[in-house]
Design a protein around this motif. Structure first.
Motif, PDB file in Angstrom:
ATOM      1  N   TYR A 256     -10.183   3.122  -5.070  1.00 15.92           N
ATOM      2  CA  TYR A 256     -10.263   1.650  -5.055  1.00 15.92           C
ATOM      3  C   TYR A 256      -9.026   1.023  -4.418  1.00 15.92           C
ATOM      4  O   TYR A 256      -9.109   0.037  -3.683  1.00 15.92           O
ATOM      5  CB  TYR A 256     -10.453   1.150  -6.485  1.00 15.92           C
ATOM      6  N   TRP A 257      -7.874   1.606  -4.674  1.00 22.99           N
ATOM      7  CA  TRP A 257      -6.606   1.042  -4.198  1.00 22.99           C
ATOM      8  C   TRP A 257      -6.464   1.109  -2.681  1.00 22.99           C
ATOM      9  O   TRP A 257      -5.660   0.363  -2.101  1.00 22.99           O
ATOM     10  CB  TRP A 257      -5.431   1.789  -4.840  1.00 22.99           C
TER      11      TRP A 257
ATOM     12  N   GLY B 287      -7.401  -5.227  -9.318  1.00 25.83           N
ATOM     13  CA  GLY B 287      -7.572  -6.131  -8.194  1.00 25.83           C
ATOM     14  C   GLY B 287      -7.704  -7.559  -8.678  1.00 25.83           C
ATOM     15  O   GLY B 287      -7.567  -7.847  -9.865  1.00 25.83           O
TER      16      GLY B 287
ATOM     17  N   ARG C 185       0.823  -1.210   0.000  1.00 24.55           N
ATOM     18  CA  ARG C 185       0.000   0.000   0.000  1.00 24.55           C
ATOM     19  C   ARG C 185       0.863   1.269   0.000  1.00 24.55           C
ATOM     20  O   ARG C 185       0.533   2.261  -0.652  1.00 24.55           O
ATOM     21  CB  ARG C 185      -0.910   0.007   1.223  1.00 24.55           C
TER      22      ARG C 185
ATOM     23  N   GLU D  64     -10.440  -9.361  -8.695  1.00 23.77           N
ATOM     24  CA  GLU D  64     -11.726  -9.663  -9.311  1.00 23.77           C
ATOM     25  C   GLU D  64     -12.308  -8.515 -10.137  1.00 23.77           C
ATOM     26  O   GLU D  64     -13.330  -8.698 -10.806  1.00 23.77           O
ATOM     27  CB  GLU D  64     -12.729 -10.057  -8.221  1.00 23.77           C
TER      28      GLU D  64
ATOM     29  N   ASN E 241      -8.662   0.300  -0.345  1.00 25.24           N
ATOM     30  CA  ASN E 241      -9.384  -0.723   0.412  1.00 25.24           C
ATOM     31  C   ASN E 241      -9.288  -2.130  -0.165  1.00 25.24           C
ATOM     32  O   ASN E 241      -9.765  -3.079   0.461  1.00 25.24           O
ATOM     33  CB  ASN E 241     -10.866  -0.322   0.511  1.00 25.24           C
ATOM     34  N   GLU E 242      -8.700  -2.263  -1.345  1.00 30.78           N
ATOM     35  CA  GLU E 242      -8.607  -3.574  -1.990  1.00 30.78           C
ATOM     36  C   GLU E 242      -7.154  -3.914  -2.292  1.00 30.78           C
ATOM     37  O   GLU E 242      -6.322  -3.023  -2.470  1.00 30.78           O
ATOM     38  CB  GLU E 242      -9.396  -3.578  -3.303  1.00 30.78           C
ATOM     39  N   ASP E 243      -6.841  -5.212  -2.349  1.00 35.94           N
ATOM     40  CA  ASP E 243      -5.507  -5.634  -2.781  1.00 35.94           C
ATOM     41  C   ASP E 243      -5.366  -5.337  -4.270  1.00 35.94           C
ATOM     42  O   ASP E 243      -6.221  -5.717  -5.077  1.00 35.94           O
ATOM     43  CB  ASP E 243      -5.307  -7.127  -2.537  1.00 35.94           C
TER      44      ASP E 243
END
Length: 258
Positions: free
Chosen positions: A137-138, A105, A84, A107, A140-142
């Motif tokens: 988006y980056w 991500g 991150r 998905e 909270n998501e891998d």
């Protein structure tokens, strides 16, 4: 050498310029399976970009996102997101230069710009749906890979990030951004160790700049006839163009097809 597994890049290798899978290449992959040799996709693409191709070929193992996301027989073996803190540096620097980013991500994928011409041109070349819009988006998501949208003369603006991140150009308006030690070879090595195979027992086909490490890592590295010129020194053999039987010719050279 008796090869046990073959890694195939997609764009420019199994897929031609129109993003179509030539019939001879598809038949060759299916014949490999009949002969007990495992075909595996090894691509910079995210899984949601190529699931129909997997289904058409009956393949459920792949190295995706340039080695960051590895699946064997439908089960994840490796998930390696970009740290991150490194993403934060990239977002800040790209923002200062008004360069658009697309965050990939596991998905789904999203961009931080709406209707940016560089994003639209690059993504359109992949023949896939446009990303959604979510600048955060980056957070909270891998995120396993980022598209950085700039031209080649602007790449120097990101040199300060090259200790943490690697950037590989795949389009005149776009670069893949991944961890500094990331590559398809890393994902391939993970899969080979899982299968208790040696790199010398593997073959790999590629055509792009992100295939250098992969071709060098395996026992037989095959570059397509339509490859980027800078890939050729990393290949053990240069086969024909993707539309001229390149996959079949390469597999014959490897002794895997008659």
């Amino acid at each position: 050498m008796s090869y046990k597994i073959v890694f195939f890049d997609l764009d420019g290798t199994l897929l031609n310029e129109e993003k179509q899978l030539p019939a001879d290449a598809a038949d060759a992959v299916r014949e490999l399976k009949k002969r007990g040799v495992e075909p595996v996709i090894a691509t910079g693409r995210a899984p949601y970009f190529f699931l129909p191709i997997l289904e058409s070929l009956g393949i459920d193992s792949y190295i995706s996102l340039n080695g960051a996301y590895v699946v064997y027989q439908g089960k994840p073996l490796l998930k390696r997101p970009i740290p991150r803190a490194d993403l934060e540096k990239l977002v800040a620097l790209a923002g200062s230069h008004r360069h658009s980013l697309v965050f990939e991500g596991g998905e789904a994928y999203f961009t931080d710009s709406e209707a940016h011409p560089f994003v639209e041109e690059a993504i359109a070349s992949l023949r896939v749906a446009m990303p959604g819009f979510d600048p955060g988006y980056w957070r909270n998501e891998d995120i396993y890979q980022v598209f950085l949208h700039c031209e080649s003369h602007e790449e120097h603006l990101y040199e300060q990030l090259l200790t943490e991140l690697k950037m590989v150009r795949w389009h005149t308006k776009a670069l893949d951004v991944l961890p500094s030690d990331g590559s398809k070879a890393l994902g391939i090595d993970m899969l080979l160790r899982h299968l208790k195979l040696q790199p010398e027992q593997a073959v790999a086909f590629g055509d792009g700049l992100n295939d250098k490490e992969m071709l060098k890592h395996v026992g037989l590295g095959i570059a397509m006839g339509n490859s980027h010129p800078e890939l050729l020194p990393f290949a053990d053999f240069v086969t024909a163009h993707v539309d001229e039987g390149g996959v079949v010719q390469g597999l014959q050279h490897a002794g895997l097809l008659p």
